[in-house]
Every structure is written in structure tokens, then in C-alpha cells.
Design a protein around this motif. Structure first.
Motif, PDB file in Angstrom:
ATOM      1  N   HIS A  48       0.830  -1.201   0.000  1.00  0.00           N
ATOM      2  CA  HIS A  48       0.000   0.000   0.000  1.00  0.00           C
ATOM      3  C   HIS A  48       0.864   1.250   0.000  1.00  0.00           C
ATOM      4  CE1 HIS A  48       0.658   0.912   4.351  1.00  0.00           C
ATOM      5  NE2 HIS A  48       0.955  -0.376   4.363  1.00  0.00           N
ATOM      6  N   THR A  49       0.228   2.365  -0.356  1.00  0.00           N
ATOM      7  CA  THR A  49       0.862   3.676  -0.343  1.00  0.00           C
ATOM      8  C   THR A  49       0.045   4.582   0.571  1.00  0.00           C
ATOM      9  OG1 THR A  49       1.679   3.425  -2.594  1.00  0.00           O
ATOM     10  CG2 THR A  49       1.532   5.666  -1.745  1.00  0.00           C
ATOM     11  N   ALA A  50       0.694   5.134   1.588  1.00  0.00           N
ATOM     12  CA  ALA A  50       0.007   5.984   2.563  1.00  0.00           C
ATOM     13  C   ALA A  50      -0.168   7.408   2.047  1.00  0.00           C
ATOM     14  CB  ALA A  50       0.775   6.002   3.875  1.00  0.00           C
ATOM     15  N   SER A  51      -1.332   7.965   2.338  1.00  0.00           N
ATOM     16  CA  SER A  51      -1.581   9.379   2.056  1.00  0.00           C
ATOM     17  C   SER A  51      -1.650  10.175   3.366  1.00  0.00           C
ATOM     18  CB  SER A  51      -2.881   9.554   1.270  1.00  0.00           C
ATOM     19  OG  SER A  51      -3.965   8.993   1.974  1.00  0.00           O
ATOM     20  N   THR A  52      -1.951   9.491   4.467  1.00  0.00           N
ATOM     21  CA  THR A  52      -1.962  10.086   5.804  1.00  0.00           C
ATOM     22  C   THR A  52      -1.235   9.135   6.733  1.00  0.00           C
ATOM     23  OG1 THR A  52      -4.109  11.116   5.410  1.00  0.00           O
ATOM     24  CG2 THR A  52      -3.423  10.893   7.715  1.00  0.00           C
ATOM     25  N   ALA A  53      -0.240   9.633   7.465  1.00  0.00           N
ATOM     26  CA  ALA A  53       0.518   8.792   8.399  1.00  0.00           C
ATOM     27  C   ALA A  53       0.873   9.625   9.626  1.00  0.00           C
ATOM     28  CB  ALA A  53       1.773   8.239   7.731  1.00  0.00           C
ATOM     29  N   VAL A  54      -0.118   9.827  10.494  1.00  0.00           N
ATOM     30  CA  VAL A  54       0.037  10.649  11.688  1.00  0.00           C
ATOM     31  C   VAL A  54       0.429   9.798  12.897  1.00  0.00           C
ATOM     32  CG1 VAL A  54      -1.182  12.206  13.270  1.00  0.00           C
ATOM     33  CG2 VAL A  54      -1.645  12.307  10.819  1.00  0.00           C
ATOM     34  N   ASP A  55      -0.157   8.598  13.004  1.00  0.00           N
ATOM     35  CA  ASP A  55       0.045   7.746  14.175  1.00  0.00           C
ATOM     36  C   ASP A  55      -0.307   6.315  13.806  1.00  0.00           C
ATOM     37  OD1 ASP A  55       0.639   7.106  16.800  1.00  0.00           O
ATOM     38  OD2 ASP A  55      -1.159   8.017  17.655  1.00  0.00           O
ATOM     39  N   GLY A  56       0.133   5.398  14.642  1.00  0.00           N
ATOM     40  CA  GLY A  56      -0.263   4.002  14.522  1.00  0.00           C
ATOM     41  C   GLY A  56      -1.521   3.766  15.337  1.00  0.00           C
ATOM     42  N   PRO A  57      -2.068   2.553  15.268  1.00  0.00           N
ATOM     43  CA  PRO A  57      -3.302   2.261  15.984  1.00  0.00           C
ATOM     44  C   PRO A  57      -3.096   2.141  17.491  1.00  0.00           C
ATOM     45  CG  PRO A  57      -2.467   0.270  14.993  1.00  0.00           C
ATOM     46  CD  PRO A  57      -1.579   1.392  14.528  1.00  0.00           C
ATOM     47  N   ARG A  58      -4.176   2.381  18.224  1.00  0.00           N
ATOM     48  CA  ARG A  58      -4.232   2.199  19.672  1.00  0.00           C
ATOM     49  C   ARG A  58      -5.497   1.405  19.990  1.00  0.00           C
ATOM     50  NH1 ARG A  58      -3.565   8.485  21.384  1.00  0.00           N
ATOM     51  NH2 ARG A  58      -1.527   8.830  20.452  1.00  0.00           N
ATOM     52  N   PRO A  59      -5.529   0.733  21.136  1.00  0.00           N
ATOM     53  CA  PRO A  59      -6.782   0.068  21.520  1.00  0.00           C
ATOM     54  C   PRO A  59      -7.930   1.079  21.525  1.00  0.00           C
ATOM     55  CG  PRO A  59      -4.996  -0.673  22.925  1.00  0.00           C
ATOM     56  CD  PRO A  59      -4.450   0.472  22.098  1.00  0.00           C
ATOM     57  N   GLY A  60      -9.055   0.669  20.971  1.00  0.00           N
ATOM     58  CA  GLY A  60     -10.220   1.535  20.865  1.00  0.00           C
ATOM     59  C   GLY A  60     -10.341   2.208  19.514  1.00  0.00           C
ATOM     60  N   ASP A  61      -9.247   2.272  18.742  1.00  0.00           N
ATOM     61  CA  ASP A  61      -9.308   2.808  17.382  1.00  0.00           C
ATOM     62  C   ASP A  61     -10.083   1.834  16.504  1.00  0.00           C
ATOM     63  OD1 ASP A  61      -7.717   4.920  18.195  1.00  0.00           O
ATOM     64  OD2 ASP A  61      -5.940   4.268  17.069  1.00  0.00           O
ATOM     65  N   THR A  62     -10.417   2.286  15.309  1.00  0.00           N
ATOM     66  CA  THR A  62     -11.084   1.423  14.340  1.00  0.00           C
ATOM     67  C   THR A  62     -10.190   1.294  13.115  1.00  0.00           C
ATOM     68  OG1 THR A  62     -13.257   2.164  15.102  1.00  0.00           O
ATOM     69  CG2 THR A  62     -13.167   1.070  12.960  1.00  0.00           C
ATOM     70  N   VAL A  63      -9.970   0.049  12.692  1.00  0.00           N
ATOM     71  CA  VAL A  63      -9.235  -0.229  11.456  1.00  0.00           C
ATOM     72  C   VAL A  63     -10.278  -0.532  10.385  1.00  0.00           C
ATOM     73  CG1 VAL A  63      -7.636  -1.791  10.285  1.00  0.00           C
ATOM     74  CG2 VAL A  63      -7.216  -1.139  12.653  1.00  0.00           C
ATOM     75  N   HIS A  64     -10.202   0.200   9.287  1.00  0.00           N
ATOM     76  CA  HIS A  64     -11.112   0.006   8.163  1.00  0.00           C
ATOM     77  C   HIS A  64     -10.302  -0.642   7.041  1.00  0.00           C
ATOM     78  CE1 HIS A  64     -13.840   2.928  10.131  1.00  0.00           C
ATOM     79  NE2 HIS A  64     -12.710   3.527  10.452  1.00  0.00           N
ATOM     80  N   VAL A  65     -10.666  -1.847   6.683  1.00  0.00           N
ATOM     81  CA  VAL A  65      -9.993  -2.557   5.592  1.00  0.00           C
ATOM     82  C   VAL A  65     -11.057  -2.843   4.536  1.00  0.00           C
ATOM     83  CG1 VAL A  65      -7.966  -3.494   6.740  1.00  0.00           C
ATOM     84  CG2 VAL A  65     -10.112  -4.656   7.021  1.00  0.00           C
ATOM     85  N   GLY A  66     -10.936  -2.132   3.415  1.00  0.00           N
ATOM     86  CA  GLY A  66     -11.993  -2.232   2.417  1.00  0.00           C
ATOM     87  C   GLY A  66     -13.296  -1.741   3.032  1.00  0.00           C
TER      88      GLY A  66
END
Length: 133
Positions: A48-66
Motif C-alpha cells: 500500500h501507499t500511505a496518504s496520511t501517516a500521523v500515528d499508529g493504531p491504539r486500543p479503541g481505534d477502528t481499522v477500516h480494511v476495504g
């Protein structure tokens, strides 16, 4: 797209899906690497190619894949650095509340989607969470 109550901390577009990715999905594992990663990782990874890279995930975040959204339950110690520096993330659908390995991002048990070129990979955080950008 995010609502005013959330912020996107990481967003990218899938550029390639390795031939072995589907086999890993059967074991609840989805591996991401940024474009430009070593060729020996391409068969097992979603590139993949990132367009936004501010932070990595933390517990409670939501990962959207497709079209699938998954709550992050646990995050290993090196996940943030790996994602921001290498575009690398191991998404594991194991339901763990503590990461087994330092590079794990744990989500609920269940099926992970098979991504396609052009799909998005995004991490959002509730705006009210401590440390939100």
C-alpha cells in the motif's frame, strides 16, 4: 470519510495483493507492507501507499480494511513505529486483549476481508480519546 467525532490517523490505498494473502486470511492474519518493501515479502503481503501517516493504531481505534471496520483490541509495542516507518502491520483476528507479539494488532475473532488493488486501509480514532491529533 470520517464523521466530525473521529479523526483519521493513517490512510493508504492498496497497490498490490500477494498471491499467498488469501491463505493467511484463513488463519486470521492480514499482513501489510508499504510499497518498496523487499520483494520476498510481496507474496504474503498487501502492499500500500500511505496518504496520511500521523500515528499508529491504539486500543479503541477502528481499522477500516476495504468495507470492513474492526475495533482494535490490543496493540504490540512496535506497531506504531513499524507502521509509520515501514508501512508494516500484522492484523490478527484473534480476539486478544493483549498482543502476543510486539508487532500484533488484535481485533475480534472472525473473517478478515480479501482486499483488492484500489481498496483503502484506514485507521480512525474518536476525537475525544487522549492523545488524539
Amino acid at each position: 470519510m470520517t464523521s466530525p467525532a473521529t479523526t483519521t490517523v493513517y490512510e493508504s490505498v492498496v497497490t498490490q495483493v500477494g498471491e499467498q494473502v488469501e491463505a493467511f486470511l484463513a488463519h486470521g492474519l492480514l499482513i501489510f507492507f508499504a510499497d518498496g518493501s523487499p520483494a520476498e515479502l510481496h507474496d504474503i503481503s498487501v502492499l500500500h501507499t500511505a496518504s496520511t501517516a500521523v500515528d499508529g493504531p491504539r486500543p479503541g481505534d477502528t481499522v477500516h480494511v476495504g468495507d470492513t471496520s474492526l475495533e482494535v483490541l490490543a496493540v504490540g509495542d512496535v506497531v506504531g513505529d513499524n507502521l509509520l516507518n515501514l508501512g508494516h502491520l500484522d492484523l490478527k483476528a484473534d480476539g486478544r486483549s493483549q498482543a502476543k507479539l510486539p508487532g500484533d494488532v488484535c481485533v475480534r475473532k472472525g473473517d478478515l476481508p480479501l482486499l483488492a488493488v484500489g481498496d483503502t486501509f484506514r485507521i480512525t480514532r474518536s476525537a475525544g480519546e487522549e492523545g488524539s491529533p
